[in-house]
Design a protein around this motif. Structure first.
Motif, PDB file in Angstrom:
ATOM      1  N   MET A 156       8.678  78.057 -51.933  1.00  0.00           N
ATOM      2  CA  MET A 156       7.664  79.048 -51.604  1.00  0.00           C
ATOM      3  C   MET A 156       6.377  78.381 -51.126  1.00  0.00           C
ATOM      4  N   LYS A 157       6.044  77.208 -51.711  1.00  0.00           N
ATOM      5  CA  LYS A 157       4.836  76.507 -51.294  1.00  0.00           C
ATOM      6  C   LYS A 157       4.925  76.116 -49.828  1.00  0.00           C
ATOM      7  N   GLY A 158       6.134  75.758 -49.388  1.00  0.00           N
ATOM      8  CA  GLY A 158       6.321  75.374 -47.992  1.00  0.00           C
ATOM      9  C   GLY A 158       6.050  76.522 -47.047  1.00  0.00           C
ATOM     10  N   LYS A 159       6.501  77.712 -47.411  1.00  0.00           N
ATOM     11  CA  LYS A 159       6.274  78.883 -46.566  1.00  0.00           C
ATOM     12  C   LYS A 159       4.787  79.209 -46.479  1.00  0.00           C
ATOM     13  N   ILE A 160       4.103  79.106 -47.603  1.00  0.00           N
ATOM     14  CA  ILE A 160       2.661  79.381 -47.611  1.00  0.00           C
ATOM     15  C   ILE A 160       1.941  78.354 -46.741  1.00  0.00           C
ATOM     16  N   ALA A 161       2.348  77.101 -46.834  1.00  0.00           N
ATOM     17  CA  ALA A 161       1.729  76.057 -46.024  1.00  0.00           C
ATOM     18  C   ALA A 161       1.940  76.321 -44.537  1.00  0.00           C
ATOM     19  N   VAL A 162       3.125  76.771 -44.168  1.00  0.00           N
ATOM     20  CA  VAL A 162       3.412  77.067 -42.757  1.00  0.00           C
ATOM     21  C   VAL A 162       2.549  78.226 -42.280  1.00  0.00           C
ATOM     22  N   ILE A 163       2.407  79.254 -43.092  1.00  0.00           N
ATOM     23  CA  ILE A 163       1.587  80.401 -42.710  1.00  0.00           C
ATOM     24  C   ILE A 163       0.128  79.979 -42.538  1.00  0.00           C
ATOM     25  N   VAL A 164      -0.376  79.191 -43.471  1.00  0.00           N
ATOM     26  CA  VAL A 164      -1.762  78.713 -43.377  1.00  0.00           C
ATOM     27  C   VAL A 164      -1.944  77.872 -42.114  1.00  0.00           C
ATOM     28  N   MET A 165      -0.997  76.974 -41.845  1.00  0.00           N
ATOM     29  CA  MET A 165      -1.098  76.135 -40.644  1.00  0.00           C
ATOM     30  C   MET A 165      -1.048  76.978 -39.373  1.00  0.00           C
ATOM     31  N   ALA A 166      -0.206  77.995 -39.349  1.00  0.00           N
ATOM     32  CA  ALA A 166      -0.109  78.853 -38.175  1.00  0.00           C
ATOM     33  C   ALA A 166      -1.416  79.610 -37.946  1.00  0.00           C
ATOM     34  N   VAL A 167      -1.999  80.135 -39.010  1.00  0.00           N
ATOM     35  CA  VAL A 167      -3.262  80.860 -38.884  1.00  0.00           C
ATOM     36  C   VAL A 167      -4.365  79.912 -38.408  1.00  0.00           C
ATOM     37  N   LEU A 168      -4.417  78.718 -38.977  1.00  0.00           N
ATOM     38  CA  LEU A 168      -5.427  77.744 -38.544  1.00  0.00           C
ATOM     39  C   LEU A 168      -5.217  77.334 -37.085  1.00  0.00           C
ATOM     40  N   LEU A 169      -3.968  77.181 -36.684  1.00  0.00           N
ATOM     41  CA  LEU A 169      -3.697  76.812 -35.297  1.00  0.00           C
ATOM     42  C   LEU A 169      -4.129  77.917 -34.341  1.00  0.00           C
ATOM     43  N   VAL A 170      -3.873  79.163 -34.678  1.00  0.00           N
ATOM     44  CA  VAL A 170      -4.303  80.277 -33.822  1.00  0.00           C
ATOM     45  C   VAL A 170      -5.831  80.300 -33.736  1.00  0.00           C
ATOM     46  N   PHE A 171      -6.495  80.099 -34.864  1.00  0.00           N
ATOM     47  CA  PHE A 171      -7.960  80.029 -34.880  1.00  0.00           C
ATOM     48  C   PHE A 171      -8.445  78.898 -33.977  1.00  0.00           C
ATOM     49  N   TYR A 172      -7.805  77.751 -34.080  1.00  0.00           N
ATOM     50  CA  TYR A 172      -8.155  76.600 -33.249  1.00  0.00           C
ATOM     51  C   TYR A 172      -7.911  76.905 -31.773  1.00  0.00           C
TER      52      TYR A 172
END
Length: 147
Positions: free
Chosen positions: A1-17
């Motif tokens: 589950m931690k991996g999925k949360i990390a992927v979601i956070v990275m995706a959101v940060l990438l879109v922001f970037y």
């Protein structure tokens, strides 16, 4: 589950970037200066490459997880009785003992995605992530191929 949360956070940060980089890229390109235009193009291209890599990895994760669930439902997952370190990773020597059987299964049935997935899991347990990913990608391709 931690991996999925990390992927979601990275995706959101990438879109922001991507949004911030897009705004800056537009300003550089509108400057009309050759160097500014090149910097602006770089600001557009590099994040898009990062986004493509993220999408590819997320798709790999979703597909491989789906195959593992299918194989588990069929009762075809290798036994999870390997001794593990406190981190949860199996000891390499113990994992290496199961590897020859997985390799032999692939050699006997090279078109069977179940065998390739088990080989990928054996590579992963042995710590060879590069070969594990390659074997799992083969399993995904075989499972998706028209029958």
């Amino acid at each position: 589950m931690k991996g999925k949360i990390a992927v979601i956070v990275m995706a959101v940060l990438l879109v922001f970037y991507l949004v911030l980089a897009g705004v800056r890229a537009t300003l550089f390109i509108q400057s009309g200066e050759p160097v500014g235009i090149l910097i602006g193009l770089g600001l557009l291209i590099l994040p898009l490459i990062g986004f493509w890599a993220l999408v590819r990895e997320v798709a790999f994760g979703i597909r491989s997880e789906r195959l593992v669930r299918q194989l588990d439902a069929l009762g075809g997952l290798p036994a999870a009785d390997l001794p593990t370190r406190p981190s949860g990773r199996p000891y390499r020597d113990a994992a290496d003992e199961h590897f020859p059987a997985a390799r032999a299964e692939v050699e006997a049935e090279p078109g069977n995605w179940h065998a390739w997935l088990r080989l990928g899991l054996a590579y992963d347990a042995s710590g060879d992530r590069k070969r594990a990913r390659r074997a799992i990608r083969t399993a995904i391709a075989l499972e998706r191929a028209p029958k």
